[in-house]
Structure formats: C-alpha cells, structure tokens
Design a protein around this motif. Sequence first.
Motif, PDB file in Angstrom:
ATOM      1  N   HIS A  95       0.901  -1.234  -0.029  1.00 16.52           N
ATOM      2  CA  HIS A  95       0.016  -0.041   0.054  1.00 16.52           C
ATOM      3  C   HIS A  95       0.754   1.231   0.093  1.00 16.52           C
ATOM      4  O   HIS A  95       0.131   2.295  -0.244  1.00 16.52           O
ATOM      5  CB  HIS A  95      -0.787  -0.085   1.176  1.00 16.52           C
ATOM      6  N   ARG A  96       2.040   1.234   0.255  1.00 18.60           N
ATOM      7  CA  ARG A  96       2.911   2.269   0.113  1.00 18.60           C
ATOM      8  C   ARG A  96       3.920   2.339  -0.999  1.00 18.60           C
ATOM      9  O   ARG A  96       4.575   3.271  -1.342  1.00 18.60           O
ATOM     10  CB  ARG A  96       3.941   2.336   1.466  1.00 18.60           C
ATOM     11  N   CYS A 100      -0.086   3.644  -9.934  1.00 15.77           N
ATOM     12  CA  CYS A 100      -1.391   4.373 -10.374  1.00 15.77           C
ATOM     13  C   CYS A 100      -2.020   3.021 -11.016  1.00 15.77           C
ATOM     14  O   CYS A 100      -1.317   2.257 -11.719  1.00 15.77           O
ATOM     15  CB  CYS A 100      -1.227   5.481 -11.291  1.00 15.77           C
ATOM     16  N   THR A 101      -3.313   2.893 -10.990  1.00 15.25           N
ATOM     17  CA  THR A 101      -3.988   1.779 -11.240  1.00 15.25           C
ATOM     18  C   THR A 101      -3.639   1.579 -12.836  1.00 15.25           C
ATOM     19  O   THR A 101      -4.066   0.456 -13.664  1.00 15.25           O
ATOM     20  CB  THR A 101      -5.418   1.763 -11.122  1.00 15.25           C
ATOM     21  N   PHE A 250       8.178  12.348   4.282  1.00 14.43           N
ATOM     22  CA  PHE A 250       7.344  13.581   3.517  1.00 14.43           C
ATOM     23  C   PHE A 250       5.929  12.882   4.029  1.00 14.43           C
ATOM     24  O   PHE A 250       4.881  13.908   4.012  1.00 14.43           O
ATOM     25  CB  PHE A 250       7.627  13.307   1.952  1.00 14.43           C
ATOM     26  N   SER A 251       5.527  11.664   3.794  1.00 10.99           N
ATOM     27  CA  SER A 251       4.236  11.285   3.958  1.00 10.99           C
ATOM     28  C   SER A 251       4.496   9.779   4.483  1.00 10.99           C
ATOM     29  O   SER A 251       5.159   8.960   4.081  1.00 10.99           O
ATOM     30  CB  SER A 251       3.596  11.161   2.654  1.00 10.99           C
ATOM     31  N   GLU A 252       3.387   9.188   5.408  1.00  8.64           N
ATOM     32  CA  GLU A 252       3.279   8.077   5.702  1.00  8.64           C
ATOM     33  C   GLU A 252       2.615   6.860   4.922  1.00  8.64           C
ATOM     34  O   GLU A 252       2.777   6.073   4.378  1.00  8.64           O
ATOM     35  CB  GLU A 252       2.823   7.696   7.200  1.00  8.64           C
ATOM     36  N   THR A 253       1.464   7.532   4.347  1.00  6.65           N
ATOM     37  CA  THR A 253       0.496   6.776   3.631  1.00  6.65           C
ATOM     38  C   THR A 253       0.379   7.016   1.925  1.00  6.65           C
ATOM     39  O   THR A 253      -0.459   6.428   1.528  1.00  6.65           O
ATOM     40  CB  THR A 253      -1.050   6.915   4.376  1.00  6.65           C
ATOM     41  N   LEU A 254       1.313   8.040   1.491  1.00  7.73           N
ATOM     42  CA  LEU A 254       1.515   8.301   0.079  1.00  7.73           C
ATOM     43  C   LEU A 254       1.502   6.714  -0.611  1.00  7.73           C
ATOM     44  O   LEU A 254       2.491   6.007  -0.225  1.00  7.73           O
ATOM     45  CB  LEU A 254       2.656   8.791  -0.241  1.00  7.73           C
ATOM     46  N   PRO A 255       0.390   6.512  -1.382  1.00  8.27           N
ATOM     47  CA  PRO A 255       0.510   4.930  -1.943  1.00  8.27           C
ATOM     48  C   PRO A 255       1.259   4.635  -3.312  1.00  8.27           C
ATOM     49  O   PRO A 255       1.456   3.410  -3.573  1.00  8.27           O
ATOM     50  CB  PRO A 255      -1.068   4.875  -2.504  1.00  8.27           C
ATOM     51  N   TRP A 256       1.969   5.843  -3.796  1.00 13.01           N
ATOM     52  CA  TRP A 256       2.670   5.418  -5.108  1.00 13.01           C
ATOM     53  C   TRP A 256       3.968   5.559  -4.977  1.00 13.01           C
ATOM     54  O   TRP A 256       4.449   6.720  -4.719  1.00 13.01           O
ATOM     55  CB  TRP A 256       1.935   6.496  -6.059  1.00 13.01           C
ATOM     56  N   GLY A 285      -4.272  11.070 -11.746  1.00 15.06           N
ATOM     57  CA  GLY A 285      -4.838  10.629 -10.643  1.00 15.06           C
ATOM     58  C   GLY A 285      -4.018  10.910  -9.311  1.00 15.06           C
ATOM     59  O   GLY A 285      -4.330  11.576  -8.505  1.00 15.06           O
ATOM     60  N   SER A 288      -2.976  14.546  -8.521  1.00 11.80           N
ATOM     61  CA  SER A 288      -4.176  15.319  -8.186  1.00 11.80           C
ATOM     62  C   SER A 288      -4.107  15.605  -6.732  1.00 11.80           C
ATOM     63  O   SER A 288      -4.551  16.533  -5.949  1.00 11.80           O
ATOM     64  CB  SER A 288      -5.495  14.954  -8.625  1.00 11.80           C
ATOM     65  N   LEU A 289      -3.629  14.546  -6.161  1.00 15.06           N
ATOM     66  CA  LEU A 289      -3.389  14.844  -4.324  1.00 15.06           C
ATOM     67  C   LEU A 289      -1.957  15.277  -4.197  1.00 15.06           C
ATOM     68  O   LEU A 289      -1.616  15.910  -3.161  1.00 15.06           O
ATOM     69  CB  LEU A 289      -3.814  13.475  -3.663  1.00 15.06           C
ATOM     70  N   ALA A 293       0.077  17.994  -1.769  1.00 11.69           N
ATOM     71  CA  ALA A 293       0.979  17.846  -0.732  1.00 11.69           C
ATOM     72  C   ALA A 293       2.051  18.205  -0.981  1.00 11.69           C
ATOM     73  O   ALA A 293       2.679  18.815   0.126  1.00 11.69           O
ATOM     74  CB  ALA A 293       0.911  16.139  -0.633  1.00 11.69           C
TER      75      ALA A 293
END
Lengths: 339, 393, 335
Positions: A95-96, A100-101, A250-256, A285, A288-289, A293
């Motif tokens: 998940h980390r 992109c799908t 930078f981020s814990e949950t950034l998925p890509w 996609g 866009s977030l 951030a």
Amino acid sequence: MAILETVNSGRPIRRIGLPRALLHYRYGALWETFFQELGYETIVSGPTTKAILEAGDRASIDEACLASKVYLGHVAQIADEVDAFFIPSLASVDHRKGFCTKFQSLPDMVDNTFRDQKLDIISLSIDDATDEKRTQTAYLDMATRLGALKSHAKKAYKKAVTAQAAADEARAAHLAETVSLVEKYRKVAAGHVQEEKQVPPLILIVAHPYIAHDRYISGDIEDAIERSGGVIAFADEHDHAKALKRSYGFSETLPWLINRELAGATLELADVIDGIVSVSAFPCGPDSLFTDALMRRVGNVPLLHLTIDAQSGSAGVQTRIESFIDILRFKKEGGYLDA
Amino acid sequence: MLKDFRIRTGAVIADGAQAFRGTSDKEQKKRFKRDRHKTKKVAVFRYAYYAPAFKYFAEQVLDCDYLALPQATRRTMELGIQHSADDVCTPFKHMMGDWIEALEGGADVLVQVGGPCRLGFYGEMQEEILRSLGYDFTMLNFSHGIEQGYVGWAKEVMKTVNPDINVPHGVKQLLACGSMMTKLDEARDLYMANAGFETERGSYRRAWEALLDAFSLCQTPKEIDIAFGSFMDRARSIKLDKPEHPIRIGIIGEMYTAIDMASNLDLDEKLMAMGVEVHRMLNFTNRYTRYNEPNLRRSISDYVAFDMGPTTTLTVAAAKRYAEEGFDGLVHAKCAGCTPEIDAIPVIRRVAEDYKIPVLYLTYDTETSDTGLMTRLEAFYDMLAMKKEASLR
Amino acid sequence: MSAATTAGKEAYLGIDIGSISTKGVVIDEGAHIIARSYLWTEGDPAGAAKRVAAELAGQLEDADVRIVGAGTTGSARRLVGAMIGATVVKNEITAHAVGTTYLHPEVRTILEIGGQDSKIICVEDGIATDYAMNTLCAAGTGSFLSSQAARLGVEVEEFGKIALTSHKPANIAARCTVFAESDLVHKIQVGYAREDIIAGLCRAVASNYLNNVGKGKRICAPIVFQGGVSKNEGVVHSFEELLGQEVLVDPDGHLMGAFGSALLALKAGPVEAGEDGPFATGAFDFQAVQDFAFKTREVECAKCPNHCEIICVYRDKDIIDSWGNRCEKGAIKHT
C-alpha cells in the motif's frame, strides 16, 4: 484472448514492441536488455510526435490522461512492425509502494482498445515492484512461458538488471554533477555581488519520468527554463532507493512508488535548489493529491505547477516560466529595486 | 455517580474502577464495562445507505458516542469544493464537506476508512487540510496500520480512539457490523428490484426507511436479525404489479459514485420511478465480504487477463452477467477522473458490442445537474422501452 | 381555420424549445407536416412558443384543421408543455429519434449538432439502440460557430458557402472553446485566408464531434445529419470527407425534434376536453395561448438546508405547474 499466458499465438514471435511511453522511461533498459538477451529483436517506438498523440487521442476514451493517450499512440505507431508487444501489469500489493491503477490495467486496456487489430501481448504481473525476488520470478516465469530455458532466462535477467542499474546510476550521476556544478559556481561567486547575480537558478523538475523526459510533452518547459537562464535538475533521476527511504519523512500513507521517489528526491535536494517546477499530465490521478501535498510540505522552496493536456499549446509556458524565474532572482536579491 | 465517570478521560477511569472496591464482582464487571465507553463523538463520512452500520461501528465497536450527520446539502458540496484541490476525484470533495460539517457539529473523532487507489491517501491529506483550517480532532485513518491488517487496525483504534476496548467483544461486534452492512445491501437489492412496480407508491420507501431507523437503534447481533426479519416480512407483503417483461437495468461503476445517492443524484431512485427493475452488483457485500477477485475474473477471462483495478473486475463481471441474463441496458456511473473506471470502459464497450446491450456512461462531478441527468435517463429509458416493445411484438 | 369547433380534420402540434432556437410543426393525421416555424428563442422560451404558435396559426388560416393534441420537447419542454397543455412532454433525444426514423426508416446513424448540444443516435431496425450526448463543453456546437463567425465578421449563415471555396483548410484546435479562440486569433494574426480559417473551423467541428460524441460508436450508413449546424454545407462536407460516406441532410432536419413530438402526440391520440387552458374545448385555441399571461417564478424552498430552487409556472394568476423540488416538502399544489 490475445494476452499470452502461454505460447499460443499462431505466428512466431521474433520482434517485440516496446512503446516509448509511461514506464518505459523507468524500466526501458531492463526490458530491452532482457528480451534481446533472450534472442528477440526489440522495436522501440520513436519519440512522441503530433501524429502519435493524435493516433492515441483517437484510440482513447476522452477522459483518459494525456500520458495514457500518448501510450496508445505509440502502440498504434509500431503495431504493424512487431509480432507482439510487451506490456506488464504492475499491481499495488504494497500500500505504500504501488502504482497508479493505470499500470495495472494497461495490458488489458490496450488489448480491448485494439481488439479488432488482434494484437499479441506478452505480459506478466508484478504485485510489488520493490520486491526483487518476486519480480525476478515473474520475469523468469514469463521467459519460460515463451520457451526459454530457465538457466538462459536467469542469465538474461541478470544482465537486464545490471543494464537498468547502470542506466539509473548514470542518471543519478548526471543529477549529482548538475547540482555540484551549480554549487561550485555559487562558491566561487560567494561574496561578489555582481557574480552572485550571474549564478543561474537551479530548478528541480518534479514530474513522472514519462512526462519529464518526453520532449513532445514537456520539451517546451525545459527550453523555457533554459532560455530564462535556469539550470534543470530532474527529481526522478535521483537514486531511487535513497529517495524512497527519505519519502517516509514526507508522508506515511502516500500510496505511489514514483511519487514517493519524487517526494524523497525533493526533500534530499531542497537545500540546494532555488525553485521547483512540477509538471502533471491532465488529468493525473496520483498528482491530483500529490501536488497539493508537495505545495503544503515543501513550503520554503518556491514552486510552479504546470498541467499539460493534449490541447494546450506552448503559448503560456514561456511567460509563466520567465516570470517564475524572475521571482526567484528578485527573491535572491531581496527585492525588485536592487535588480 | 456513574455518570460522572463517563465524562472523564481515559486516564482517570482506572482510578474510577478502583473506587468500586467492596461491591460484588459482577457489579464491578458491569461497571467497568460502562467505564470502557468513551464519550468522544465519532463521525463517519456520508456514504450511501450505510449510516446505521457506521453508527453501530462507532457505538458498539469503538465504544464511543456517534455523531449522526444530517442529509448532505448544497452547502456540504460547496464546502467540499472550497477546501479540496480542483482536479481531485469527486468523493474527496464530498468527504471534505462531510468532515467540516461533522466538526462544526462537535465531532472529536473522524473515521476515514482508507482503501485502494487515491482513497488510501485521502485521510492524510484531509487531516492536513482540516488542521490548517484550525480544527482540532483525532482522525482514525485505516490507511495507518494497514501493513499488519486487522491487528494493525486494532492497534490503531486503541492508540487513537479508545484504549479500553474489550477486544474479543469488539471483534464480535465488528462482525455484527459487517452483517448489518450485508443486510442493508440485501434489503436495498430487493428495494431496487421491486419499488418500481409497487401498487401503492412509497410502500417500499417507507419499509426501507423503517429498516434504517430500526438498524440505527440496534446494539446486538440479535437485534439486527430481528430488525431485518421484520423488514423482509413487510417487504414481502407489499403488493406489486410487475409486468411479465419489465425493463431491467444494471448499474455498474465506481464504488462511491455508483452507490452514493448524494453523489449520483439518486440514480437508482430515478430509474425506479420510471418503472425499471434496477440491479447493482456493486456494493459492500460483493466488494468486501464476498469478494473473490480471481474467481470473479474467471467469468470474464474472454476479456481480461489481470485484475485491472479496485472495482474494475466487479464492473466488467457485472456488465457481462447482466448482458448474459438479457438485461435491457447498463448504466455506468463514475466520478470525473476515475482512472480505473476510465480504463474499464474499453472493456465494457467490447462486452456491449458482443451482447448488443446499450450502455449509458455517466461521469459525475460537482457541477452535474439534476435536469441534465434526467434528460439522459429519460432518453435511455425511452430507447430501451421502444426496443423492448418492438422485440416483444 | 376553425379553432374551437368539432369541424375540420384532426391535426397535432409539436414544439421544440431549445436554448437557441424554437421550432414548431403541425402535422395532419397522415403525419404530413402542414405548417412549420423556426425562430430564435432569445432567452424567453414562453415568448418564443407564443411567437411560434402565432406563426403556425397564420399558416393554417385557410386550412380546415383543428389541433387535438400537442407535444413538446427541448430544454424548456416542461414549461411550454404546461403552457400549451401538451399531452406529451418528451426529452429531445427521444423526440429526434422518433421524428427521424419516421422520415428515414432505413437510417442507421443520426448525427445532430444543435445550439448547445450535440448528440449521436445509433438506430437499428427503426429503433434507437445507443446514443451519446456531449459533455459540459459547448465547443463545436452552434453557439460556438456563431461566436467565431462574429469574431471573423461573417454571418454564420454564410459560413458553409465560404468554407466550400477553401482549398487548404487551416488546422484549428477546436477541442475546447478557449483553446479554439486563442488558436483562431493566432491564425488571423498570422494572416491565414478567411475561407481557409472558416473551412478549418467547419472541419474542426466535424472531427471534434466524431472524436468526442461519436467516439466508440459504429457509424453505419445511411447517415442523417440534423440540427441547426446541419444547414452549414461546410460541416456537412467535412463529415462526408471524414466518414468517407454520404451524409443526408433533410430540408426539415432542423425540425425533427418538433416533428417527433408531434408524432408522439399523434400516437397518444386526441386530448380529452379540459376544464381550462388552450385545450378547454377539445381543440387547441391558438388565440388563448396569446391571451393568457404566462409567468415563471423561482422560489427558494426554505424547508430544509437543500434550498431547492422551485420553478413555478403561472397562467394568469393560477399556478399550473412547478418543479425543481428534490423532496415532498417542496411540493407545491397546482390548480
């Protein structure tokens, strides 16, 4: 079903097509070397052109992103020259460190889009691109399905990984050299007001590699930066492992994965760059977030964000880049009047 | 006296329990049970018809108070638009509106479920935006702890919301919550299939609303079963006047927009009102509790080789199943910029071509108007009805 | 013409009130068009409907017909439907499909570009099997062409003829109104010939349509092209070039929505005499429509935070219809 799980195509496969788009900019060396070592001829489509984009636009769903349209254009471009395409599916089990799908759906999306042309597609599924062992297994299995001996496939894969590592290192070295040159210049100029003004601003381009290094998509931006006297560094060229590690700050949950590498690289370089130009393909996609951030979290470095779509010409780019770099200069000099 | 304990914070409760020494074991246990409860107000974003299950989750699993949100309004949407990045997918904006209204309503804890695709990053960004607006709250974000699955999530819950949860009891209630969601899906399926044909208009709607009310009051698995049983009894007794060959439409698409009525402007209700038998395989049950992606994909192996994205397998499998079962049409609903569902469209087109089934593609954004949607739906219905009439002639 | 008697042949009225233009037809029992009207809506659908009615009445002055039913379509179908006491109020996609397939039973594809909408309808065996409409953007529709015509200082009606004189159509990016305009300005400044720019615009409209609305649809012959833009020979020519097939344009093509709704009214049969309104006597009273004062009012419902805007239609002082409420709380009683 044209996607090959086994060798079931009527025609022999000799020439394998690799569209010069999307993750080719990231894994191209691996793919080309692997198939060449297995004894195939690889055909990489040429650089993106207007005709390619138009062909991709025609084949695509209107709402698809620019990068996806460009990919389909490259497929159309070399469809007649190749026996099969190699299009992997990259899933996001971790998940980390996912994608992109788009990269998961790509082989099936291409297959269904061009169903009437009955393309043969060689594919494999990688569920965690950072897991070296599982990735290797996926490639070796694919080679075996294509009829290669396991020992042969292993050798080919080893060479492919080495080639990719060399390509990655070369890019990282290029980035390091750019940065060190500017730093040297700064050191020399330090203390001399006139010389200090001459030091070119170092601009970090934060963009997916298939945007940053596709001249047709972002060439105007690079040219505009250079014309305005800036020096370009590419965030995606940074050492991937180091950048990934840094990205957790930078981020814990950034998925890509790729966005992580861009974020990590940006943090690593934040102290030496003068400004950031982030570039997205419309509509991206993850970006866009991610862009939001980035703007919030790399607050002390000025940032210009540009979104590129299939229609926008280069008209606005020059003005925006110029004024951005002007701002960087004035900022350095402490105000307009000193300029 | 107990009341006093309930408004204290976690740290003091242990002392409170100590104070009861001298009472019987049983009483003490009972009191301690009450003390586990936190009076924090928990809010979950608005999503389709699952609010009663979210309430159950907050009250019975988290053992907190639940803050119910009123129906979303235009203001909700406006707040969402104002505080979200322009090109982010629409559910993000809906949720931002929900969060702000929840915080205005006094919420202490916001529950973000996380999930695949961009949803996995929603929580972190939303929390950051809300904090920059000056709100003070706790976000229970299930994107944290995801590496360890259920264990990680349980730790996350105890860490952020309620350290005194009785874990075995919580697990039992979580299962009950899941069962409530499954039952909601089952009831909705029945409702969508039949409400278009009831002889007395509004009968199904009233039964459905009674079920939502009843579920909102449930505290135990048994009560859930009883409430559901009485809905089923009531639904069965509703008189229908269904033609032999009703128009049947299957709704497929993206997990949030295709189900959530505030997002899709009551898509299913609008179709029912035209006298359509509506089906929607996409729901919590079929995407989570009973989701077996590899098996589902086997049914569409003529079209795809891999899992193409969060709900894409379900979308394509549903499209194909409806086509095979002779449905009259499909409605594909997604929010603007939804990458996985955009990539599903080339596949849906092939299915539609092979089975000659018309598909209405709907892309919803915050500007989508009710009248524009109605025109498209009416035209779609007319087309299917005329086609059907001709084929039955 | 005898409006309020039982004498005369039965006829049906159809009105299509679009955002740009309003169209009306009267058909006889054999579905032949016996009167037609086409004029600008000018932002006043009720007024436009009245003017259409007056024009039709004028054409029918000597005909021995009485109108026993009416249908409306187009974006103001509901308002005008309430106004004239229509028996059928249908969306424009259905109305167009009905009208065109009646006149061209063999048609397989209907291309339509109107003032602000464009759509494609695929037909099999006389029944629509698939359709698509343009999304939000008005690029490539009639209003887009009108505004570009104004920019070039040309009457939009002249566009087609001028376009056909070009040998080298300019390449214009018309995917989006904003981009198209800047591209156009650029081409004018660079000094492209006017006819090449106009031909380029026509071509862009056609290719844009095929790439957007027509994407993924099988465009089979016979193809009928209709809507206001079908009057533009330049666009017709571009469609034929791009599709490599003949494209039919019916002289009444712009009236298909009105014709379709008249047909639907014919199918529904004569109205039953109402208590009031234009059909009070069982036959449509053209004069009554002119005499009544129709007014619409927007009310903001305050019964819940949704604040629905409810549109109320008044005939003289009576409220005859209302819509826009999302729940029962906002329902308004009609007389």
